[in-house]
Write a protein that holds these residues in place. Structure first.
Motif, PDB file in Angstrom:
ATOM      1  N   PHE A  50      31.073  12.278 -44.209  1.00 58.33           N
ATOM      2  CA  PHE A  50      29.962  11.737 -44.986  1.00 58.33           C
ATOM      3  C   PHE A  50      29.307  10.608 -44.208  1.00 58.33           C
ATOM      4  O   PHE A  50      29.953   9.961 -43.379  1.00 58.33           O
ATOM      5  N   ASP A  51      28.029  10.348 -44.534  1.00 53.71           N
ATOM      6  CA  ASP A  51      27.383   9.151 -44.011  1.00 53.71           C
ATOM      7  C   ASP A  51      27.578   8.031 -45.037  1.00 53.71           C
ATOM      8  O   ASP A  51      28.272   8.205 -46.042  1.00 53.71           O
ATOM      9  N   ASP A  52      26.931   6.876 -44.808  1.00 54.01           N
ATOM     10  CA  ASP A  52      27.084   5.732 -45.708  1.00 54.01           C
ATOM     11  C   ASP A  52      26.543   5.998 -47.109  1.00 54.01           C
ATOM     12  O   ASP A  52      26.899   5.308 -48.055  1.00 54.01           O
ATOM     13  N   GLU A  53      25.655   6.970 -47.237  1.00 50.08           N
ATOM     14  CA  GLU A  53      25.050   7.263 -48.542  1.00 50.08           C
ATOM     15  C   GLU A  53      25.724   8.460 -49.217  1.00 50.08           C
ATOM     16  O   GLU A  53      25.154   9.066 -50.129  1.00 50.08           O
ATOM     17  N   ASP A  54      26.918   8.813 -48.762  1.00 52.40           N
ATOM     18  CA  ASP A  54      27.707   9.932 -49.289  1.00 52.40           C
ATOM     19  C   ASP A  54      27.027  11.286 -49.137  1.00 52.40           C
ATOM     20  O   ASP A  54      27.302  12.215 -49.896  1.00 52.40           O
ATOM     21  N   LYS A  55      26.184  11.409 -48.137  1.00 52.14           N
ATOM     22  CA  LYS A  55      25.591  12.713 -47.818  1.00 52.14           C
ATOM     23  C   LYS A  55      26.600  13.450 -46.944  1.00 52.14           C
ATOM     24  O   LYS A  55      27.069  12.927 -45.934  1.00 52.14           O
ATOM     25  N   GLU A  56      26.936  14.677 -47.348  1.00 53.57           N
ATOM     26  CA  GLU A  56      27.901  15.455 -46.583  1.00 53.57           C
ATOM     27  C   GLU A  56      27.297  15.882 -45.253  1.00 53.57           C
ATOM     28  O   GLU A  56      26.207  16.436 -45.199  1.00 53.57           O
ATOM     29  N   LEU A  57      28.042  15.636 -44.172  1.00 54.26           N
ATOM     30  CA  LEU A  57      27.588  15.973 -42.823  1.00 54.26           C
ATOM     31  C   LEU A  57      28.290  17.200 -42.264  1.00 54.26           C
ATOM     32  O   LEU A  57      27.800  17.830 -41.331  1.00 54.26           O
ATOM     33  N   GLY A  58      29.436  17.522 -42.808  1.00 52.58           N
ATOM     34  CA  GLY A  58      30.210  18.667 -42.325  1.00 52.58           C
ATOM     35  C   GLY A  58      31.576  18.666 -42.971  1.00 52.58           C
ATOM     36  O   GLY A  58      31.977  17.709 -43.624  1.00 52.58           O
ATOM     37  N   ARG A  59      32.306  19.762 -42.740  1.00 55.46           N
ATOM     38  CA  ARG A  59      33.587  19.945 -43.426  1.00 55.46           C
ATOM     39  C   ARG A  59      34.527  20.752 -42.546  1.00 55.46           C
ATOM     40  O   ARG A  59      34.109  21.650 -41.839  1.00 55.46           O
ATOM     41  N   LEU A  60      35.818  20.430 -42.640  1.00 58.60           N
ATOM     42  CA  LEU A  60      36.861  21.126 -41.903  1.00 58.60           C
ATOM     43  C   LEU A  60      38.014  21.401 -42.853  1.00 58.60           C
ATOM     44  O   LEU A  60      38.524  20.481 -43.492  1.00 58.60           O
ATOM     45  N   SER A  61      38.406  22.655 -42.961  1.00 58.23           N
ATOM     46  CA  SER A  61      39.514  23.017 -43.840  1.00 58.23           C
ATOM     47  C   SER A  61      40.842  22.721 -43.149  1.00 58.23           C
ATOM     48  O   SER A  61      41.075  23.132 -42.014  1.00 58.23           O
ATOM     49  N   LEU A  62      41.698  22.006 -43.861  1.00 63.56           N
ATOM     50  CA  LEU A  62      43.053  21.711 -43.373  1.00 63.56           C
ATOM     51  C   LEU A  62      44.096  22.380 -44.268  1.00 63.56           C
ATOM     52  O   LEU A  62      45.234  21.935 -44.343  1.00 63.56           O
ATOM     53  N   SER A  63      43.714  23.450 -44.941  1.00 61.03           N
ATOM     54  CA  SER A  63      44.609  24.090 -45.906  1.00 61.03           C
ATOM     55  C   SER A  63      45.894  24.607 -45.266  1.00 61.03           C
ATOM     56  O   SER A  63      46.953  24.558 -45.886  1.00 61.03           O
ATOM     57  N   ASP A  64      45.827  25.085 -44.023  1.00 64.61           N
ATOM     58  CA  ASP A  64      47.039  25.561 -43.355  1.00 64.61           C
ATOM     59  C   ASP A  64      48.044  24.440 -43.172  1.00 64.61           C
ATOM     60  O   ASP A  64      49.244  24.621 -43.343  1.00 64.61           O
ATOM     61  N   VAL A  65      47.559  23.269 -42.846  1.00 60.83           N
ATOM     62  CA  VAL A  65      48.423  22.108 -42.635  1.00 60.83           C
ATOM     63  C   VAL A  65      48.906  21.562 -43.971  1.00 60.83           C
ATOM     64  O   VAL A  65      50.070  21.224 -44.128  1.00 60.83           O
ATOM     65  N   ALA A  66      48.007  21.487 -44.938  1.00 58.80           N
ATOM     66  CA  ALA A  66      48.343  20.906 -46.242  1.00 58.80           C
ATOM     67  C   ALA A  66      49.400  21.729 -46.963  1.00 58.80           C
ATOM     68  O   ALA A  66      50.211  21.180 -47.687  1.00 58.80           O
ATOM     69  N   ASN A  67      49.420  23.028 -46.783  1.00 58.53           N
ATOM     70  CA  ASN A  67      50.385  23.873 -47.472  1.00 58.53           C
ATOM     71  C   ASN A  67      51.802  23.721 -46.918  1.00 58.53           C
ATOM     72  O   ASN A  67      52.750  24.109 -47.567  1.00 58.53           O
ATOM     73  N   GLN A  68      51.924  23.136 -45.732  1.00 60.79           N
ATOM     74  CA  GLN A  68      53.246  22.987 -45.122  1.00 60.79           C
ATOM     75  C   GLN A  68      54.049  21.857 -45.751  1.00 60.79           C
ATOM     76  O   GLN A  68      55.242  21.779 -45.594  1.00 60.79           O
ATOM     77  N   ASP A  69      53.392  20.966 -46.449  1.00 62.29           N
ATOM     78  CA  ASP A  69      54.047  19.762 -46.929  1.00 62.29           C
ATOM     79  C   ASP A  69      53.597  19.486 -48.358  1.00 62.29           C
ATOM     80  O   ASP A  69      52.471  19.785 -48.716  1.00 62.29           O
TER      81      ASP A  69
END
Length: 148
Positions: A50-69
């Protein structure tokens, strides 16, 4: 300690940085003043920029990592992102952003977890506790100075 991010996720993170840099091209007419906030959204297991005004600039899925723990280790993620930002400063430093600016890691509530990277015209500072142990070092130095 086992790495959280695979080589594939590291490459996707670098692609996210490149995507952000393209949003802020160098221009003599316009300067952009913002920091880059990397927010981990636990429900979706996404790292969202996000930028300072909470405008989304991009996204990356970390679901593979998050499911491990059961709980996602944001401090460990911060350490790995710092290394990636340092090693790829040429990508992290968007030419159209006015310096100084920084990259921060935030929890899903937008609370800062770690400062990852700060850049200014003449230097770049990796986040983290840069002052850790400074009090002890200064105390030791002063004791030795007084004893002399």
């Amino acid at each position: 300690m086992k790495k959280l991010l695979s080589t594939s996720l590291e490459q996707k993170f670098l692609a996210l940085l490149e995507q952000i840099a393209k949003l802020y091209p160098q221009s003599e007419e316009e300067s952009h003043f913002t920091d880059i906030h990397l927010r981990f959204l636990s429900e979706a297991a996404d790292l969202v920029a996000f930028d300072d005004e909470d405008k989304e600039l991009g996204r990356l899925s970390l679901s593979d990592v998050a499911n491990q723990d059961s709980g996602f280790p944001l401090e460990a993620l911060a350490a790995e992102l710092r290394v990636l930002l340092q090693a790829n400063a040429h990508v992290a430093e968007a030419p159209g952003l006015s310096k100084p600016y920084s990259y921060t890691l935030e929890d899903e509530d937008g609370e800062q977890v770690a400062e990852l990277y700060i850049t200014d015209d003449e230097l770049a500072i990796l986040g983290g506790d840069l002052m850790k142990g400074l009090d002890e070092e200064l105390d030791s130095f002063l004791e030795k100075l007084i004893e002399s």
